[in-house]
Design a protein around this motif. Structure first.
Motif, PDB file in Angstrom:
ATOM      1  N   LYS A 143       0.820  -1.210   0.000  1.00 46.96           N
ATOM      2  CA  LYS A 143       0.000   0.000   0.000  1.00 46.96           C
ATOM      3  C   LYS A 143       0.856   1.263   0.000  1.00 46.96           C
ATOM      4  CE  LYS A 143      -4.054  -2.045   2.235  1.00 46.96           C
ATOM      5  NZ  LYS A 143      -3.598  -3.444   2.122  1.00 46.96           N
ATOM      6  N   SER A 144       1.874   1.286   0.829  1.00 47.91           N
ATOM      7  CA  SER A 144       2.770   2.445   0.873  1.00 47.91           C
ATOM      8  C   SER A 144       4.042   2.110   0.091  1.00 47.91           C
ATOM      9  CB  SER A 144       3.112   2.780   2.326  1.00 47.91           C
ATOM     10  OG  SER A 144       3.992   3.872   2.391  1.00 47.91           O
ATOM     11  N   LYS A 145       4.179   2.692  -1.089  1.00 50.36           N
ATOM     12  CA  LYS A 145       5.241   2.300  -1.998  1.00 50.36           C
ATOM     13  C   LYS A 145       6.505   3.148  -1.872  1.00 50.36           C
ATOM     14  CE  LYS A 145       1.722   0.999  -5.392  1.00 50.36           C
ATOM     15  NZ  LYS A 145       1.663  -0.413  -5.038  1.00 50.36           N
ATOM     16  N   GLY A 146       6.447   4.199  -1.067  1.00 46.64           N
ATOM     17  CA  GLY A 146       7.563   5.134  -1.009  1.00 46.64           C
ATOM     18  C   GLY A 146       8.891   4.498  -0.645  1.00 46.64           C
ATOM     19  N   LEU A 147       8.916   3.717   0.450  1.00 40.16           N
ATOM     20  CA  LEU A 147      10.157   3.113   0.914  1.00 40.16           C
ATOM     21  C   LEU A 147      10.685   2.098  -0.094  1.00 40.16           C
ATOM     22  CD1 LEU A 147      12.320   2.695   3.047  1.00 40.16           C
ATOM     23  CD2 LEU A 147      10.802   1.049   4.177  1.00 40.16           C
ATOM     24  N   SER A 148       9.774   1.289  -0.659  1.00 39.79           N
ATOM     25  CA  SER A 148      10.187   0.277  -1.632  1.00 39.79           C
ATOM     26  C   SER A 148      10.817   0.920  -2.862  1.00 39.79           C
ATOM     27  CB  SER A 148       8.983  -0.581  -2.049  1.00 39.79           C
ATOM     28  OG  SER A 148       8.420  -1.223  -0.935  1.00 39.79           O
ATOM     29  N   LEU A 149      10.205   1.987  -3.355  1.00 40.91           N
ATOM     30  CA  LEU A 149      10.738   2.663  -4.536  1.00 40.91           C
ATOM     31  C   LEU A 149      12.060   3.360  -4.232  1.00 40.91           C
ATOM     32  CD1 LEU A 149       7.432   4.140  -6.033  1.00 40.91           C
ATOM     33  CD2 LEU A 149       8.756   2.183  -6.871  1.00 40.91           C
ATOM     34  N   LEU A 150      12.194   3.870  -3.011  1.00 40.85           N
ATOM     35  CA  LEU A 150      13.451   4.498  -2.612  1.00 40.85           C
ATOM     36  C   LEU A 150      14.581   3.472  -2.566  1.00 40.85           C
ATOM     37  CD1 LEU A 150      14.967   6.999  -1.610  1.00 40.85           C
ATOM     38  CD2 LEU A 150      14.255   6.407   0.721  1.00 40.85           C
ATOM     39  N   LEU A 151      14.289   2.293  -2.022  1.00 42.30           N
ATOM     40  CA  LEU A 151      15.286   1.228  -1.984  1.00 42.30           C
ATOM     41  C   LEU A 151      15.647   0.759  -3.388  1.00 42.30           C
ATOM     42  CD1 LEU A 151      13.932  -0.887   1.020  1.00 42.30           C
ATOM     43  CD2 LEU A 151      15.986   0.542   0.984  1.00 42.30           C
ATOM     44  N   LEU A 152      14.649   0.683  -4.253  1.00 43.53           N
ATOM     45  CA  LEU A 152      14.903   0.289  -5.641  1.00 43.53           C
ATOM     46  C   LEU A 152      15.794   1.311  -6.341  1.00 43.53           C
ATOM     47  CD1 LEU A 152      14.425  -1.564  -8.049  1.00 43.53           C
ATOM     48  CD2 LEU A 152      12.279  -0.338  -8.480  1.00 43.53           C
ATOM     49  N   LEU A 153      15.522   2.587  -6.130  1.00 39.51           N
ATOM     50  CA  LEU A 153      16.350   3.642  -6.708  1.00 39.51           C
ATOM     51  C   LEU A 153      17.782   3.553  -6.173  1.00 39.51           C
ATOM     52  CD1 LEU A 153      16.735   6.241  -8.343  1.00 39.51           C
ATOM     53  CD2 LEU A 153      15.903   7.528  -6.351  1.00 39.51           C
ATOM     54  N   SER A 154      17.929   3.268  -4.887  1.00 42.70           N
ATOM     55  CA  SER A 154      19.253   3.123  -4.290  1.00 42.70           C
ATOM     56  C   SER A 154      20.026   1.982  -4.942  1.00 42.70           C
ATOM     57  CB  SER A 154      19.142   2.867  -2.787  1.00 42.70           C
ATOM     58  OG  SER A 154      18.504   3.949  -2.132  1.00 42.70           O
ATOM     59  N   ALA A 155      19.325   0.888  -5.234  1.00 44.03           N
ATOM     60  CA  ALA A 155      19.966  -0.261  -5.883  1.00 44.03           C
ATOM     61  C   ALA A 155      20.435   0.094  -7.297  1.00 44.03           C
ATOM     62  CB  ALA A 155      18.997  -1.438  -5.934  1.00 44.03           C
ATOM     63  N   VAL A 156      19.610   0.845  -8.015  1.00 39.70           N
ATOM     64  CA  VAL A 156      19.984   1.272  -9.370  1.00 39.70           C
ATOM     65  C   VAL A 156      21.209   2.184  -9.329  1.00 39.70           C
ATOM     66  CG1 VAL A 156      19.243   2.616 -11.382  1.00 39.70           C
ATOM     67  CG2 VAL A 156      17.650   1.009 -10.302  1.00 39.70           C
ATOM     68  N   LEU A 157      21.234   3.104  -8.373  1.00 42.64           N
ATOM     69  CA  LEU A 157      22.378   4.015  -8.238  1.00 42.64           C
ATOM     70  C   LEU A 157      23.637   3.261  -7.837  1.00 42.64           C
ATOM     71  CD1 LEU A 157      20.661   7.050  -6.437  1.00 42.64           C
ATOM     72  CD2 LEU A 157      21.360   6.887  -8.835  1.00 42.64           C
ATOM     73  N   TYR A 158      23.477   2.249  -6.985  1.00 48.39           N
ATOM     74  CA  TYR A 158      24.627   1.420  -6.608  1.00 48.39           C
ATOM     75  C   TYR A 158      25.217   0.721  -7.825  1.00 48.39           C
ATOM     76  CZ  TYR A 158      27.055  -2.812  -5.121  1.00 48.39           C
ATOM     77  OH  TYR A 158      27.962  -3.818  -5.000  1.00 48.39           O
ATOM     78  N   GLN A 159      24.350   0.129  -8.639  1.00 44.11           N
ATOM     79  CA  GLN A 159      24.813  -0.560  -9.841  1.00 44.11           C
ATOM     80  C   GLN A 159      25.527   0.403 -10.787  1.00 44.11           C
ATOM     81  OE1 GLN A 159      24.944  -3.799  -9.333  1.00 44.11           O
ATOM     82  NE2 GLN A 159      23.651  -4.502 -11.001  1.00 44.11           N
ATOM     83  N   ALA A 160      24.952   1.579 -10.964  1.00 39.35           N
ATOM     84  CA  ALA A 160      25.555   2.576 -11.856  1.00 39.35           C
ATOM     85  C   ALA A 160      26.930   2.999 -11.346  1.00 39.35           C
ATOM     86  CB  ALA A 160      24.634   3.785 -11.982  1.00 39.35           C
ATOM     87  N   ALA A 161      27.046   3.236 -10.040  1.00 40.49           N
ATOM     88  CA  ALA A 161      28.321   3.651  -9.457  1.00 40.49           C
ATOM     89  C   ALA A 161      29.361   2.533  -9.559  1.00 40.49           C
ATOM     90  CB  ALA A 161      28.120   4.047  -7.994  1.00 40.49           C
TER      91      ALA A 161
END
Length: 212
Positions: free
Chosen positions: A88-106
């Motif tokens: 129901k609350s997607k904010g934290l999940s999407l934030l973690l997903l974004l963090s994972a994408v940034l980690y991969q890019a870095a």
């Protein structure tokens, strides 16, 4: 060579079965439309770790590593996206997903800009992926403290823990045969932590059947 081929086949089968254990909690999540006790962080870290180990296998030309981690990345990503679609609350999940994408890019920016030697690049990627896999397998340790304090077995489902223990033992033996610490090191603490967590299910499962 024959022994390692047998171990490869066993690791292949056990790992695919372990991946399938995620189907049970995900089906329950889909059916109930509830994400309680569904480990999103495990699915997310699993996706990232599998992608890293897939590329590591590609660099080493190891078909078993490529196949298993490729399948693992796809399944974990599916479980993860299903979770996001239901929670129901997607904010934290999407934030973690974004963090994972940034980690991969870095990570890949560093690998391809700063390391020119292919074998050194493979070693660096393998080490990073191994560390991430170790974190993934050790995470249930944090749940054990809460389990003891609250006398419950909340957290990762028992079926996933059992699959993880058997799978980790196979990876330890396979990694030792390859003489590759990247492959076997993460599974050693993983077996210990998952075994402890599974014991919590024995002690406190359903609050020990409501104190019998």
């Amino acid at each position: 060579m024959e022994a390692i081929r047998v171990m490869e086949a066993l690791t292949l089968i056990v790992t695919l079965v372990m991946y399938s254990t995620g189907i049970v909690p995900c089906y329950q999540m889909y059916k109930s439309r509830s994400t309680k006790n569904v480990p999103f962080h495990i699915f997310l870290l699993g996706t990232v770790a599998c992608l890293g180990m897939f590329h590591y296998g590609l660099m080493l030309d190891n078909g078993v590593l490529m196949f298993l981690n490729g399948v693992g990345a796809l399944l974990q990503a599916f479980y993860m996206l299903l979770y996001i679609s239901i929670v129901k609350s997607k904010g934290l999940s999407l934030l973690l997903l974004l963090s994972a994408v940034l980690y991969q890019a870095a990570l890949y920016t560093y690998l391809f800009k700063n390391i020119q030697d292919k074998s050194a690049r493979a070693e660096a990627l393998g080490t990073a992926s191994s560390i991430l896999t170790t974190v993934l397998l050790v995470l249930p340790a944090f749940e054990v403290v809460d389990n003891i304090r609250n006398k419950n077995a909340d957290g990762m489902p028992a079926v996933m823990l059992i699959g993880g223990i058997v799978c980790s033992l196979c990876w330890i033996m396979y990694g030792v045969m390859l003489n590759d610490p990247v492959v076997y090191c993460p599974s050693i603490p993983g077996v210990l932590v998952s075994g402890t967590k599974l014991y919590m299910h024995y002690l406190y499962g359903e609050n020990r059947e409501k104190d019998e």
